[in-house]
Scaffold this motif. Sequence first.
Motif, PDB file in Angstrom:
ATOM      1  N   TYR A 309      -7.490  12.149  -2.134  1.00  0.00           N
ATOM      2  CA  TYR A 309      -7.405  10.879  -2.865  1.00  0.00           C
ATOM      3  C   TYR A 309      -8.377  10.889  -4.034  1.00  0.00           C
ATOM      4  N   ALA A 310      -7.922  10.427  -5.202  1.00  0.00           N
ATOM      5  CA  ALA A 310      -8.791  10.322  -6.370  1.00  0.00           C
ATOM      6  C   ALA A 310      -8.560   8.981  -7.052  1.00  0.00           C
ATOM      7  N   LYS A 311      -9.650   8.390  -7.563  1.00  0.00           N
ATOM      8  CA  LYS A 311      -9.538   7.136  -8.316  1.00  0.00           C
ATOM      9  C   LYS A 311     -10.549   7.150  -9.463  1.00  0.00           C
ATOM     10  N   TYR A 312     -10.203   6.459 -10.550  1.00  0.00           N
ATOM     11  CA  TYR A 312     -11.064   6.430 -11.731  1.00  0.00           C
ATOM     12  C   TYR A 312     -11.083   5.014 -12.290  1.00  0.00           C
ATOM     13  N   ASP A 313     -12.280   4.428 -12.380  1.00  0.00           N
ATOM     14  CA  ASP A 313     -12.430   3.079 -12.922  1.00  0.00           C
ATOM     15  C   ASP A 313     -12.356   3.125 -14.449  1.00  0.00           C
TER      16      ASP A 313
END
Length: 337
Positions: A309-313
């Motif tokens: 899982y990857a997320k970027y604000d």
Amino acid sequence: MKTVTFYVVALLCLVTTAMNAQSFEERATAISKNIEKITQEEKDALKAEVDAVNTQLEKGEITAEQAEAQKKELAEKRAKNIEERVAFEEDALAQLVKDKVDGKITEETRYLKFNFSNKKDTIRNKTGYRRTTSQFVYALGVNRMVKDGVAAEGFKWRSDFYEVGLTWNTRMAKNNNLLHAKYGLSLQYNNLRPDNNQIFVKEGGQTVLAPSGRDLDVARLRYVNLVVPAHLEFDFTKKKVDGEKVSFPTHKSVRVGLGGYAGVNVKEKQIIKYGDGNETKSKTKGDFNVSDFVYGVSAYVAYGEVGIYAKYDLQPVFNNNEIDYNNFSLGMRFDFN
């Protein structure tokens, strides 16, 4: 507060048996809705109080300096209320997850309530005919502060995050299992750990790193966001054919999700530990200039219920800083179907 929290958790343990008539997903949904309701209530109350202060200022009853001081005091009070009220719900959610892992909540519990009222619904749930299902989501991993697309210096690799939430998964085509719309509600816990005995401080309306003057054992800034995630999910689980019956199971093969999230910051605090022999711990709650609103992009690749899982604000972590820092997270994701 700790004593009250202990008794709340203990009470939750005692009533587990009575609550087993309610499904895991339903209970998690109820907790998520309570957190959302608490946050909105406190924000609405703060708005009304600030409006009252502005009215006094317009009438000349108080000075601009007094108005600003009152607004700050009111904001700190409401932030503390949110933290204390949400803490009860977080404890309930943690206990719920523990019960799920310990096997105290099973899918049989979910179907029990249908056996006495609607047998058709029970069979339909078990065979996977429904277009929409629900999952409990848990994710954890590392955070990296990014500046101009490059990992920023001054932070430890042990900076971490974890996320808990509930999602709904809707099959988009009636007779095809590939495309799904996945949406829900999550709490994202982000920890930023400065390196070289630094801490976060506010200077001139900005949040920056500064030497603490101590040999620190722990220094971290934790901020929590309540977000609504939405993904387009490609699920390569094959449909099942049993004579004339066709069902569409999910989370049994490779899955790919592409999407994003948007939400609000619900609390923030800095935790510091230091000491030689006699440990000292301090928690500084309140305004570290963390953005009130957050939005970003996220993706995952999974097999079954486990994935990367990857997320970027896209929204900078701090408001009004000369240098924008964005948070990038990478870790593992579990979708308990």
